[in-house]
Scaffold this motif. Structure first.
Motif, PDB file in Angstrom:
ATOM      1  N   ALA A 115       0.761  -1.243  -0.063  1.00 23.62           N
ATOM      2  CA  ALA A 115      -0.050  -0.061   0.047  1.00 23.62           C
ATOM      3  C   ALA A 115       0.690   1.358   0.166  1.00 23.62           C
ATOM      4  CB  ALA A 115      -0.866   0.089   1.251  1.00 23.62           C
ATOM      5  N   SER A 116       1.855   1.283   0.931  1.00 25.81           N
ATOM      6  CA  SER A 116       3.034   2.244   0.981  1.00 25.81           C
ATOM      7  C   SER A 116       3.237   2.746  -0.479  1.00 25.81           C
ATOM      8  CB  SER A 116       3.796   2.160   1.809  1.00 25.81           C
ATOM      9  OG  SER A 116       3.465   1.850   3.079  1.00 25.81           O
ATOM     10  N   LEU A 117       3.863   1.483  -1.217  1.00 25.71           N
ATOM     11  CA  LEU A 117       4.365   1.675  -2.535  1.00 25.71           C
ATOM     12  C   LEU A 117       3.576   2.414  -3.556  1.00 25.71           C
ATOM     13  CD1 LEU A 117       7.218   1.392  -3.929  1.00 25.71           C
ATOM     14  CD2 LEU A 117       6.409  -1.072  -4.573  1.00 25.71           C
ATOM     15  N   LEU A 118       2.342   1.764  -3.480  1.00 25.50           N
ATOM     16  CA  LEU A 118       1.247   2.220  -4.402  1.00 25.50           C
ATOM     17  C   LEU A 118       0.934   3.735  -4.145  1.00 25.50           C
ATOM     18  CD1 LEU A 118      -0.885   1.572  -6.631  1.00 25.50           C
ATOM     19  CD2 LEU A 118      -2.224   0.850  -4.737  1.00 25.50           C
ATOM     20  N   LEU A 119       0.934   4.044  -2.828  1.00 25.59           N
ATOM     21  CA  LEU A 119       0.481   5.460  -2.545  1.00 25.59           C
ATOM     22  C   LEU A 119       1.466   6.348  -3.152  1.00 25.59           C
ATOM     23  CD1 LEU A 119      -1.118   7.489  -0.954  1.00 25.59           C
ATOM     24  CD2 LEU A 119       0.369   7.008   0.946  1.00 25.59           C
ATOM     25  N   LEU A 120       2.909   5.926  -2.720  1.00 24.48           N
ATOM     26  CA  LEU A 120       3.893   6.882  -3.127  1.00 24.48           C
ATOM     27  C   LEU A 120       4.459   6.875  -4.576  1.00 24.48           C
ATOM     28  CD1 LEU A 120       6.378   6.229  -0.006  1.00 24.48           C
ATOM     29  CD2 LEU A 120       5.334   8.479  -0.592  1.00 24.48           C
ATOM     30  N   LYS A 121       4.692   5.611  -5.019  1.00 29.49           N
ATOM     31  CA  LYS A 121       4.921   5.797  -6.447  1.00 29.49           C
ATOM     32  C   LYS A 121       3.897   6.286  -7.435  1.00 29.49           C
ATOM     33  CE  LYS A 121       7.815   2.939  -9.532  1.00 29.49           C
ATOM     34  NZ  LYS A 121       8.593   1.721  -9.557  1.00 29.49           N
ATOM     35  N   GLY A 122       2.698   5.536  -7.162  1.00 26.02           N
ATOM     36  CA  GLY A 122       1.555   5.980  -8.157  1.00 26.02           C
ATOM     37  C   GLY A 122       0.965   7.434  -7.937  1.00 26.02           C
ATOM     38  N   GLY A 123       0.933   7.558  -6.404  1.00 27.55           N
ATOM     39  CA  GLY A 123       0.484   9.029  -6.055  1.00 27.55           C
ATOM     40  C   GLY A 123       1.224  10.127  -6.522  1.00 27.55           C
ATOM     41  N   ASP A 131      -8.250  -7.014   5.313  1.00 30.90           N
ATOM     42  CA  ASP A 131      -9.631  -6.160   4.607  1.00 30.90           C
ATOM     43  C   ASP A 131      -9.076  -4.800   4.699  1.00 30.90           C
ATOM     44  OD1 ASP A 131     -11.066  -8.410   4.876  1.00 30.90           O
ATOM     45  OD2 ASP A 131     -11.953  -8.135   6.857  1.00 30.90           O
ATOM     46  N   GLN A 132      -8.106  -4.520   5.575  1.00 27.61           N
ATOM     47  CA  GLN A 132      -7.840  -2.919   5.382  1.00 27.61           C
ATOM     48  C   GLN A 132      -7.026  -2.584   4.128  1.00 27.61           C
ATOM     49  OE1 GLN A 132      -5.530  -2.745   9.089  1.00 27.61           O
ATOM     50  NE2 GLN A 132      -6.919  -1.549   9.944  1.00 27.61           N
ATOM     51  N   TYR A 133      -6.270  -3.550   3.753  1.00 30.13           N
ATOM     52  CA  TYR A 133      -5.206  -3.397   2.378  1.00 30.13           C
ATOM     53  C   TYR A 133      -6.317  -3.556   1.237  1.00 30.13           C
ATOM     54  CZ  TYR A 133      -2.152  -4.799  -1.367  1.00 30.13           C
ATOM     55  OH  TYR A 133      -1.791  -4.721  -2.722  1.00 30.13           O
ATOM     56  N   GLY A 134      -7.338  -4.418   1.310  1.00 33.24           N
ATOM     57  CA  GLY A 134      -8.167  -4.469   0.192  1.00 33.24           C
ATOM     58  C   GLY A 134      -8.949  -3.266   0.046  1.00 33.24           C
ATOM     59  N   ASP A 135      -9.560  -2.675   1.050  1.00 30.39           N
ATOM     60  CA  ASP A 135      -9.972  -1.219   0.838  1.00 30.39           C
ATOM     61  C   ASP A 135      -9.255  -0.119   0.440  1.00 30.39           C
ATOM     62  OD1 ASP A 135     -12.392  -2.620   1.845  1.00 30.39           O
ATOM     63  OD2 ASP A 135     -12.122  -1.795   4.000  1.00 30.39           O
ATOM     64  N   ILE A 136      -7.874   0.040   0.975  1.00 33.00           N
ATOM     65  CA  ILE A 136      -7.202   0.944   0.591  1.00 33.00           C
ATOM     66  C   ILE A 136      -6.589   0.884  -0.879  1.00 33.00           C
ATOM     67  CG2 ILE A 136      -4.813   1.781   0.921  1.00 33.00           C
ATOM     68  CD1 ILE A 136      -4.897   1.312   4.051  1.00 33.00           C
ATOM     69  N   GLN A 159      -6.091   2.454  -6.210  1.00 28.37           N
ATOM     70  CA  GLN A 159      -6.082   1.990  -7.816  1.00 28.37           C
ATOM     71  C   GLN A 159      -7.113   2.886  -8.424  1.00 28.37           C
ATOM     72  OE1 GLN A 159      -5.825  -2.186  -8.098  1.00 28.37           O
ATOM     73  NE2 GLN A 159      -6.893  -2.118 -10.136  1.00 28.37           N
ATOM     74  N   ASN A 160      -8.521   3.072  -8.083  1.00 28.51           N
ATOM     75  CA  ASN A 160      -9.513   3.789  -8.744  1.00 28.51           C
ATOM     76  C   ASN A 160      -9.193   5.223  -8.740  1.00 28.51           C
ATOM     77  OD1 ASN A 160     -11.043   1.367  -8.824  1.00 28.51           O
ATOM     78  ND2 ASN A 160     -12.348   2.046  -6.972  1.00 28.51           N
ATOM     79  N   ALA A 161      -8.455   5.809  -7.826  1.00 27.70           N
ATOM     80  CA  ALA A 161      -8.120   7.243  -7.951  1.00 27.70           C
ATOM     81  C   ALA A 161      -7.037   7.509  -9.012  1.00 27.70           C
ATOM     82  CB  ALA A 161      -7.632   7.809  -6.652  1.00 27.70           C
TER      83      ALA A 161
END
Length: 436
Positions: free
Chosen positions: A12-20, A121-126, A131-133
């Protein structure tokens, strides 16, 4: 060690930082092109508000004393906040919501988190929300950036958490100024490597501490070495395909079966085999297909020491690099350049350590004697003392003394009572008693 919950946090951190960062930055550039203005001039118009929103280091990047601001040095908080504020009028509602989602994830979930783990569950929601954003923001950008966004999502959600992936995350974190966020994730990243490094050091010390004859005693030990394959951005099944090729070539080489399909890979593998075969008491056996597990059978601790040292040697690292280079020559869907990292599995090292310590620990019992002279004035006194020791009364009292020592001095002792039989005999003789 990194648990499944830890891995969710890292992904989740990698997706947030790299993708975000990528989508926020490119959205800012898109809006700047539309506005046709100068970014530094636009920032100046909001300087008063930004002074209250950012810390000193961030403000210095927004408003440098000399020169112009460099967006490439901005952290995620700066990218989302500035884009939302400066281009508030030109952003559409979806873009605003997407940027707010990224900003919220960064501000509320990560920057102020007290735990660097996430449940499934937390990871799935995040993951779904992020991913949608990211996908939504990419729809307003070029086809290349759409493709880049898609690849990042695939890499972060399904790619291997290998040392090279961790290095990429470390790089992303180093570009973010939030210290609490940085601390949490960096601690998690270093947990596994520090754990393995410390365990390896302890294991080597234990083996080196053995006497030469103990190192050479015949014992069968299996050492599992894990090779982690990573490439560029690939689908999971693409890397599985490359992984299976390496495993098959290794097993053919071990069995001395010819290889015609992948000669360059075989050549790199043969170099590793030659190195292993030159070590006494070590044999490489068939590899498993999970990452890639190289299994070494060691018949002595001397062999264990040799293989552990070899897996850290320049020769082995060069061989891994040669093997990775050979993988770049194969024609397949997976995208290079490939990288191979190796480590002895934590379970294997722990089992060896536990075994070594059990074998080498010497239990030494230190004894001290405390004499307690007992004066008796009659035969009945002698009989009473004898009865006290014979029937266990003295032992019961001394057990209570042991417990008191443990409680107050935090030292466990065992106190065993005994009588000096020579003195008892002398006392009886002095009283003129014939029995004993």
């Amino acid at each position: 060690m990194i648990t499944e919950e830890d891995e969710y946090f890292l992904r989740a951190s990698l997706l947030l930082l790299k993708g975000g960062r990528l989508m926020s930055k490119e959205t800012l550039y898109k809006e700047l092109r539309k506005a046709g203005g100068n970014l530094d001039v636009l920032l100046k118009q909001h300087e008063r508000k930004f002074k209250h929103k950012f810390v000193k280091k961030q403000r210095e990047k927004l408003f440098p004393g000399a020169g112009v601001t460099d967006v490439e040095t901005w952290d995620l908080a700066m990218l989302t906040t500035v884009t939302l504020k400066v281009f508030k009028q030109s952003l559409n509602d979806d873009e605003k919501n997407d940027l707010e989602t990224i900003k919220c994830m960064r501000d509320e979930i990560y920057a102020h988190t007290y735990s660097s783990s996430l449940s499934a569950d937390q990871y799935g929601d995040i993951q779904k929300e992020l991913q949608n954003a990211l996908t939504s923001l990419s729809n307003g950008l070029s086809e290349k950036l759409k493709d880049d966004c898609f690849k990042i999502i695939q890499e972060c959600t399904t790619g291997p958490i290998s040392p090279s992936t961790k290095a990429e995350l470390t790089k992303q974190i180093s570009e973010d100024n939030e210290r609490s966020f940085q601390k949490d994730v960096m601690n998690k990243l270093t947990d596994q490597s520090e754990y393995l490094s410390q365990m390896r050091i302890e294991l080597l010390q234990e083996i080196k501490g053995l006497k030469p004859e103990d190192r050479s005693t015949k014992r069968i030990r299996v050492i599992d070495s894990e090779l982690t394959l990573s490439g560029a951005v690939n689908e999971e099944e693409d890397l599985d395909f490359v992984d299976s090729i390496v495993t098959k070539v290794i097993n053919k080489a071990i069995k001395h079966v010819g290889e015609t399909d992948y000669p360059k890979i075989r050549k790199a593998v043969d170099k590793i085999l030659r190195d292993v075969e030159s070590m006494p008491d070590v044999e490489l056996v068939e590899a498993d297909h999970k990452c890639i597990i190289l299994k070494f059978i060691c018949t002595t601790y001397a062999g264990v020491l040799n293989i552990l040292m070899y897996l850290e040697s320049e020769s082995f690292l060069d061989s891994l690099n040669d093997l990775a280079q050979a993988l770049n020559t194969i024609q397949c869907r997976a995208i290079g350049p490939f990288k191979l990292d190796a480590t002895v599995t934590p379970k294997c090292m722990k089992d060896l350590l536990d075994e070594l310590r059990a074998e080498t620990v010497e239990t030494t019992i230190y004894k001290r004697t405390i004499r307690m002279p007992i004066r008796v004035k009659s035969v009945q006194g002698i009989e009473h003392i004898w009865s006290l020791f014979e029937n266990g009364g003295a032992t019961n009292g001394l057990n209570e003394l042991s417990e008191a020592v443990l409680e107050e001095l935090h030292t466990k002792v065992t106190i065993t009572p005994s009588l000096n039989l020579e003195q008892v005999k002398a006392a009886i003789k002095e009283e003129g008693i014939c029995r004993f």
